[in-house]
Enzyme design. Structure first.
Site, PDB file in Angstrom:
ATOM      1  CG  ASP A 383      -1.759   1.178   1.382  1.00 24.02           C
ATOM      2  OD1 ASP A 383      -2.307   1.617   0.364  1.00 24.02           O
ATOM      3  OD2 ASP A 383      -1.889   1.702   2.503  1.00 24.02           O
ATOM      4  CE  LYS A 384       0.007   7.356  -2.509  1.00 23.73           C
ATOM      5  NZ  LYS A 384       0.152   8.392  -1.444  1.00 23.73           N
ATOM      6  CE  LYS A 526     -13.404  15.597   3.235  1.00 23.68           C
ATOM      7  NZ  LYS A 526     -14.506  15.244   4.093  1.00 23.68           N
ATOM      8  CB  THR A 638      -1.932   3.533  -4.029  1.00 23.96           C
ATOM      9  OG1 THR A 638      -2.403   4.690  -3.336  1.00 23.96           O
ATOM     10  CG2 THR A 638      -1.636   3.899  -5.468  1.00 23.96           C
ATOM     11  CG  ASP A 754      -1.362   2.095   6.897  1.00 28.75           C
ATOM     12  OD1 ASP A 754      -1.763   1.889   5.731  1.00 28.75           O
ATOM     13  OD2 ASP A 754      -1.498   3.187   7.473  1.00 28.75           O
ATOM     14  CG  ASN A 757      -7.453   0.431   2.660  1.00 24.71           C
ATOM     15  OD1 ASN A 757      -6.714   0.339   3.643  1.00 24.71           O
ATOM     16  ND2 ASN A 757      -7.199   1.246   1.663  1.00 24.71           N
TER      17      ASN A 757
END
Length: 1106
Positions: A383-384, A526, A638, A754, A757
């Site tokens: 993941d990023k 948003k 990501t 982390d 997801n």
């Protein structure tokens, strides 16, 4: 299916018997079923069934060549060790359950508050909580001490997130007086228990006089789940809906599927091969024994075979040999491997160099069975956000109504033009800041000093609210549905009418608010650019915002678009009715809500774009660079934009910049477009496979969805060809699919993340690593290993993974070697004992041989290090030996097999020739042969040990001394069958001379071969070992170029600088150019590795069809 929970119902109600009580039970066994259940589990393994069969056959006195205790003893010992470990673990679970079940809680029964144990709570009971109380079961909130019906909970035990979350009482329960809560009656309609901690689709209906049967929808926002804690709230009251093991936390518990390591699979195959070999040997010797009995044996006067035997006579000799050869498969290998693997996991837990000093978070191995797989990792999928980056969001620059704000330092909060617009009250800027401040789930909490602290569930929201406050739009407080803002010197209030929560499908969040000053209803939104810009009002030009998004993502910043629109009263009322209706359905609630939200989130006026910086963690570029040198390939998965992901990939050494690197884009919105794009990328990959170029492909979630659905095989081929991939805008399920593709091609995969997801990806991979980060501990808890920072991954793989692989490879092959050695001697003895299946060794010696004499020395191999940690980290290329399985494969096993055969010949020939003609007892010859085996194995372990500690010396030589001490004691017992044997042997010089001949004859050729290989054909590990022993500095030369996967290529050069006054053989070994290799010794070409490629002609893989 659904359940009906009647609130505050009588205990005599029949519904009380429908659902379980609140007793928690994580125990695997009970006192009554422990023994049968544990034995059933242990005998479900093939090897245990095999040894049980052998042990039962040994009870047949006609066929057993040894005392049954020689097998029953080790078998019972091994089963007892496994059962004791299971019993201890289950006892600890029992103590934990007992503590939770006996905790005292307050409930209401028949209108009276009672103090009872948590295990006695029933579904429908009213449970009262006080501040800092732990929630005993899943509750639907019906009242709190807050006038607005709010309470704050800590969910760290549930998802690892330490930030407080708000829960609110349902609208139907608002305003009910404290004194009336204990009399409340009603029914809750909810689904059957499930483990989704983020979702609850239920309905509440209160009975008169509280409300006239109106249906009130319930969501997860109205619930408090088991193991949460009530914080900053004086009291709260809730209805128990799920209890005991049916709570969401209880449903999510369970034993994960065991993972089979590549080494375990290889050991299983080798065990199968040995089993087949054993059957062949038994059949051959059985036939030979029966032939000798019918021809030669009946001629001997001392062999008293009857003229006619029973019907099973032909089976007796084969079964004797089966019992005699059963030790070919070591009975102790499973327990030995489990023990050392547990120690490997402890080494990770105890590693002080893998402690995150900032948070004081140590590394932890949850799965103790797969440490050696860390040394064979070929692909890392990461993941990023929060994994490669800090997940500390900082608002940097923005674009408002086409104006770009952000000074030279990249800080919009100090931009004079923006500050002037704020001070002058520019309408566009005010609206933009308003959306930043209130379109979120942030909770403002006043501190004791008067400052306002913000509790946010998202780091992005936290950054935006802090940035808005810095720009004078301060979120002051939330009182129920009323938000209070302070802009410059004026106070502004909004009433929150509805909140349209963020989902991974919608990729946006909205709130519907009413301006308390003028009564206008506003929609504030948003979200990602693709979730906002396409829904702009037809007349608005969005080109400038698209350009801003593109520009900011090129800088590696995270972008969000902000928008708003004014709603008419009747439009809102009509939509609100549909929203309430969708919110109260129990079937497909999430989909229906999303459909209704879509009706409102349209014709938006885009206000601007925010850009948030998420910095890389310390050591990430260096870690990725080192692991890529080790031949490990990286994929980034990501949810961010493509350009942002590419910039992060460039900055952390995922890919090389031009001209060394090349990015290939897979895009398209239709099946045909994606197909053409994929075909073009594949063609480029094939043509550049032989070029020393770093080629990576980039794909977004939409194109990936089409590729996985319609072009699975083509995408799988692309996965094989590519060293690096960047997958953007991917969902959690797509992450898991990508892991599955690589696993289907027989690659060893490691997934690291982390957040929640990333859990599916982590669980799908061969090895899952979770980072204990700012998104909580969900990933860390679901993973096999948890670390505090990404940079610790380098040490986890190169040090712990490599050492674990090396040690396990030696231990497993040595276990077979020692068993084959004693078995071959038994087979050779049968040739001079009439092929009768007679044992040369007595039963006590065989039992002690397997359990004590040969097990203790090898167990201390867990401390062995072939190279120092510094050398391993400096030369990560040597991980290739582990990745390629060079230390445990059929070839290396054949070497150990041959060694056991050679040593058996040496021991047998020397022992027989030294003692057989002296008219010695067979027990004496057996003890001499056994002594020779013990001495040989002591020297074998010594020869294979690279680094010695006091503990290893004690284990090897202390075990040798213990062998004699034990046998002296046994020889003093008249009934032992070995009476006085060891005393007589030790007094004979011929015994010690025989042992010397065995050691010299057995170890001499082994030492000669090892010396030849070490001197004239050394591996790179041997070379590094020489340099370490000579004390010369070891340095890398140049950069490692990425290796293409289809062609044999040189790997990164390894060099060892020449120490002063040393032999020139230690000069630098390789240069960057394959054509200018230096030789190791005169005329001997020195190749670092044959290939780092895993698709070379020497090591091909067949991709499994899916």
């Amino acid at each position: 299916m659904k359940r009906f929970v009647y609130i505050n119902d009588d205990e005599s109600s029949p519904t009380h018997d429908l659902y379980c009580d609140n007793r928690i039970s994580n125990r695997k066994y009970t006192l009554l079923n422990f023994l049968p259940k544990n034995l059933m589990e242990q005998f479900s393994r093939f090897m245990n069934q095999y040894f049980l069969l052998i042990a039962c056959l040994q009870l047949w006195s006609l066929i057993t060549p040894v005392n049954p205790a020689s097998t029953w003893g080790p078998l019972i010992f091994i089963f007892a060790v496994s059962a004791t470990k299971e019993a201890w673990d289950d006892y600890n679970r029992y103590l934990s359950d007992k503590k939770a079940n006996e905790k005292q809680v307050w409930i209401v029964r028949k209108g009276i508050k009672k103090h009872i144990q948590a295990q006695d709570i029933c579904v429908g009971n009213l449970v009262w909580l006080r501040e800092n109380d732990e929630v005993p079961c899943d509750l639907v909130l019906i009242g709190t001490s807050d006038p607005q019906g709010l309470c704050y909970i800590e969910t760290a035990a549930l998802d690892g997130e330490t930030d407080l979350k708000t829960r609110v009482t349902p609208s139907a329960c608002m305003g009910i007086d404290f004194e009336l809560l204990h009399k409340i009656k009603g029914v809750i309609e909810c689904p059957n228990p499930d483990k989704d901690i983020r979702r609850l689709d239920a309905n509440l209906r209160l009975f008169p006089p509280f409300i006239d049967n109106d249906v009130c929808p319930l969501t997860i926002k109205n619930t408090i789940l088991q193991s949460c804690y009530l914080r900053n709230t004086e009291w709260a009251c809730g209805v128990a809906v799920y209890t005991g093991n049916e709570t969401k936390l209880g449903m999510s518990r369970g034993i994960p599927e065991p993972k089979l390591t590549a080494m375990d699979a290889m050991i299983d195959k080798l065990t199968g091969a040995i089993f087949v070999f054993q059957i062949v040997v038994v059949m051959v010797l059985g036939i030979a024994g029966n032939v000798w009995k019918d021809t030669e044996a009946r001629k001997q006067w001392y062999v008293l075979y009857p003229d006619e035997g029973p019907w099973y006579e032909l089976l007796v000799i084969p079964l004797r040999f089966e019992l005699l050869c059963s030790i070919m498969i070591p009975i102790s290998i499973k327990v030995s491997l489990d023990l050392v693997k547990s120690l490997y996991a402890k080494f990770i837990d105890w590693d002080r160099e893998m402690i995150d000093l900032e948070t004081d978070t140590p590394s932890h191995a949850t799965n103790t069975a797969i440490s050696e797989d860390l040394g064979q990792v070929e692909y890392i999928l990461t993941d990023k956000t929060g994994t490669l980056t800090e997940n500390k969001m900082v608002f940097r620059i923005c674009c408002i109504s086409g104006n770009f704000y952000g000074n030279e330092a990249g800080d919009a909060s100090k931009d004079k033009q923006l500050l002037n617009a704020i001070s002058s009250g520019s309408p566009d800027v005010v609206r933009f800041l308003t959306v930043m401040a209130i379109c979120n789930t942030v909770i403002p909490v006043p501190s004791k000093t008067g400052a306002i602290l913000y509790k946010a569930q998202s780091q992005d929201e936290d950054a935006l609210v802090h940035a808005a406050a810095k720009l004078n739009m301060v979120l002051v407080c939330k009182n129920g549905n009323i938000l209070e803002l302070r802009f410059n010197t004026s106070a502004i209030q909004y009433e929150v009418l509805e909140t349209l929560e963020f989902t991974s499908d919608r990729k946006r969040m909205s709130v519907v608010v009413r301006d308390c000053q003028n009564g206008k209803i506003l929609l504030l939104s948003k979200g990602a650019d693709e979730a906002i810009l396409p829904y702009a009002s037809p007349g608005q030009q969005t080109r400038i915002f698209n350009e801003a998004v593109e520009q900011y993502s090129q800088l590696g910043l995270r972008t969000l678009c902000l928008a708003w629109r004014e709603l008419k009263e009747d439009e809102y009322e009509e939509w609100s009715y549909m929203f309430r209706e969708a919110s109260s359905t129990l079937v497909d609630r999430e989909w229906r809500i999303a459909e209704v939200c879509q009706r409102l989130e349209r014709d938006l006026e885009v206000l601007g774009v925010t850009a948030i910086e998420d910095r890389l963690q310390d050591g990430v570029p260096e870690t990725i660079y080192t692991l890529r040198k080790a031949g490990i390939h990286f994929w980034m998965l990501t949810g961010d934009k493509q350009n942002t992901a590419i910039q992060i990939a460039l900055s952390c050494n995922f890919i090389s910049p031009e001209p060394k690197g090349q990015l290939l884009l897979i895009d398209g919105k239709t099946e045909e477009e994606v197909g053409r794009s994929l075909e073009r990328v594949l063609l480029t990959m094939r043509t550049t496979a032989s070029e020393p170029k770093d080629v990576a492909f980039v794909v977004d979630g939409w194109a990936l969805e089409i590729a996985l659905k319609h072009y699975w095989k083509a995408f799988t081929e692309l996965a094989i060809l590519s060293r690096t991939a960047i997958c953007c805008r991917v969902t959690p399920s797509q992450k898991a699919q990508l892991v599955q593709i690589l696993k289907s091609c027989d690659y060893r995969t490691l997934a690291i993340g982390d957040g929640g997801n990333d859990v599916r990806m982590i669980q799908q991979a061969d090895i899952g690593v979770g980072i204990s980060g700012r998104e909580g501990l969900q990933a860390a808890r679901a993973a096999d290993y948890s670390i505090g920072r990404f940079r610790f991954l380098k040490r986890l793989i190169l040090v712990h993974g490599r050492y674990s692989y090396n040690r396990t490879a030696f231990l497993s092959q040595y276990s077979f070697y020692k068993s084959l050695l004693i078995c071959f001697i038994q087979i050779f003895f049968s040739f001079i004992s009439g092929v009768s299946g007679t044992s040369l060794f007595n039963s006590v010696s065989l039992m002690a041989y397997n359990v004590f004499y040969t097990s203790i020395p090898v167990l201390v191999s867990v401390l062995d290090k072939d190279l120092s940690e510094e050398t391993v980290m400096q030369h990560p290329q040597i991980l290739f030996y582990c990745q390629a399985g060079r230390l445990l494969n059929p070839s290396t096993f054949a070497g150990w097999f041959g060694r056991s055969l050679f040593h058996a010949i040496v021991v047998f020939v020397i022992s027989i020739h030294a003692y057989a003609f002296e008219k010695s007892e067979m027990e004496e010859v057996g003890m001499v042969a056994l002594s020779g085996c013990i001495w040989l194995q002591a020297f074998v372990v010594t020869l294979e040990t690279n680094s010695f500690t006091i503990l290893q010396h004690l284990a090897i030589w202390g075990n040798l001394i213990a062998f004699y001490v034990i046998n002296w004691i046994v020889s003093a017992i008249p009934s032992s069958g070995m009476y006085t044997i060891m005393f007589r042997l030790c007094r004979q010089p011929s015994y010690w001379l025989t042992i010397l001949l065995i050691v010299v004859g057995g170890m001499g050729p082994i030492l000669a071969i090892k010396y030849f290989r070490y001197t004239y054909r050394p591996s790179k590990i041997n070379t590094l070992q020489q340099a370490e022993r000579l004390g010369g500095p070891i340095l890398s030369l140049g950069n490692i170029e990425p290796q293409q996967r289809l062609i044999e290529k040189e790997v990164a050069p390894l060099s060892i600088t020449q120490p002063k006054n040393r032999n020139p053989v230690y000069e630098p070994l390789l240069s960057d150019s394959p054509s200018t290799r230096r030789s190791f010794g005169p005329g001997t070409p020195f190749d670092f590795f044959q290939s780092q490629s895993r698709l070379s002609s020497n090591y091909t893989r067949n991709c499994k069809d899916n």
